[in-house]
Design a protein around this motif. Structure first.
Motif, PDB file in Angstrom:
ATOM      1  N   TYR A 194     -31.827  36.423  10.215  1.00 36.92           N
ATOM      2  CA  TYR A 194     -30.944  35.813  11.064  1.00 36.92           C
ATOM      3  C   TYR A 194     -30.899  36.654  12.273  1.00 36.92           C
ATOM      4  O   TYR A 194     -30.769  37.950  12.336  1.00 36.92           O
ATOM      5  CB  TYR A 194     -29.705  35.650  10.877  1.00 36.92           C
ATOM      6  N   LYS A 229     -23.081  30.163  11.235  1.00 36.74           N
ATOM      7  CA  LYS A 229     -22.699  30.392   9.949  1.00 36.74           C
ATOM      8  C   LYS A 229     -23.812  30.136   8.832  1.00 36.74           C
ATOM      9  O   LYS A 229     -24.375  30.592   8.085  1.00 36.74           O
ATOM     10  CB  LYS A 229     -21.436  29.969   9.430  1.00 36.74           C
ATOM     11  N   VAL A 230     -24.158  28.634   9.102  1.00 38.87           N
ATOM     12  CA  VAL A 230     -25.225  28.092   8.377  1.00 38.87           C
ATOM     13  C   VAL A 230     -26.640  28.832   8.528  1.00 38.87           C
ATOM     14  O   VAL A 230     -27.255  29.054   7.338  1.00 38.87           O
ATOM     15  CB  VAL A 230     -25.442  26.718   8.693  1.00 38.87           C
ATOM     16  N   LYS A 286     -27.074  32.084   9.483  1.00 41.58           N
ATOM     17  CA  LYS A 286     -26.956  33.181   8.908  1.00 41.58           C
ATOM     18  C   LYS A 286     -27.208  33.283   7.209  1.00 41.58           C
ATOM     19  O   LYS A 286     -27.594  34.144   6.476  1.00 41.58           O
ATOM     20  CB  LYS A 286     -25.647  34.058   9.304  1.00 41.58           C
ATOM     21  N   GLU A 287     -26.253  32.273   6.682  1.00 41.23           N
ATOM     22  CA  GLU A 287     -26.406  31.852   5.191  1.00 41.23           C
ATOM     23  C   GLU A 287     -28.010  31.607   4.696  1.00 41.23           C
ATOM     24  O   GLU A 287     -28.298  31.942   3.681  1.00 41.23           O
ATOM     25  CB  GLU A 287     -25.205  30.920   4.684  1.00 41.23           C
ATOM     26  N   GLY A 288     -28.579  30.850   5.565  1.00 39.24           N
ATOM     27  CA  GLY A 288     -29.753  30.340   4.904  1.00 39.24           C
ATOM     28  C   GLY A 288     -31.050  31.051   5.317  1.00 39.24           C
ATOM     29  O   GLY A 288     -32.234  30.853   5.133  1.00 39.24           O
TER      30      GLY A 288
END
Length: 98
Positions: A54, A45-46, A48-50
């Motif tokens: 990704y 999740k981290v 993908k968000e950053g």
């Protein structure tokens, strides 16, 4: 850590809410995760968000190693009595009084 008739824990998992005496410590205590499967979901999740690029094909081992090397988290075991902050009572965690 079990003592007579008491189950004590050092930390509480931020994902499951369970007590833990070993597990993943994220960014020096901002978050605690008990199970590897939950840690992998969190890292994905981290990532993908950053990362707009990704890659879902990145292996779990690669991500765990990459984030470990970047000092995002570490694995630890709490063994000292002074680390104990929670007690399980009737299946629920309660914070110990100072």
């Amino acid at each position: 850590m079990e003592t007579k008739d008491r189950i004590l824990f050092a930390r509480q998992c931020d994902i499951t809410g369970e007590g833990m005496n070993d597990g993943y410590c994220i960014q020096d205590g901002q978050m605690y995760i008990k199970y590897e499967k939950d840690m992998i979901k969190h890292i994905r999740k981290v990532e993908k968000e950053g990362n707009p690029a990704y890659d879902k094909g990145l292996s779990d081992d690669f991500l765990l190693n990459d984030y470990y090397e970047a000092d995002y988290y570490y694995w630890t075991e709490w063994e000292c009595e002074s680390d104990l902050q929670y007690e399980e009572v009737n299946g629920k965690l309660i914070e110990l009084e100072d």
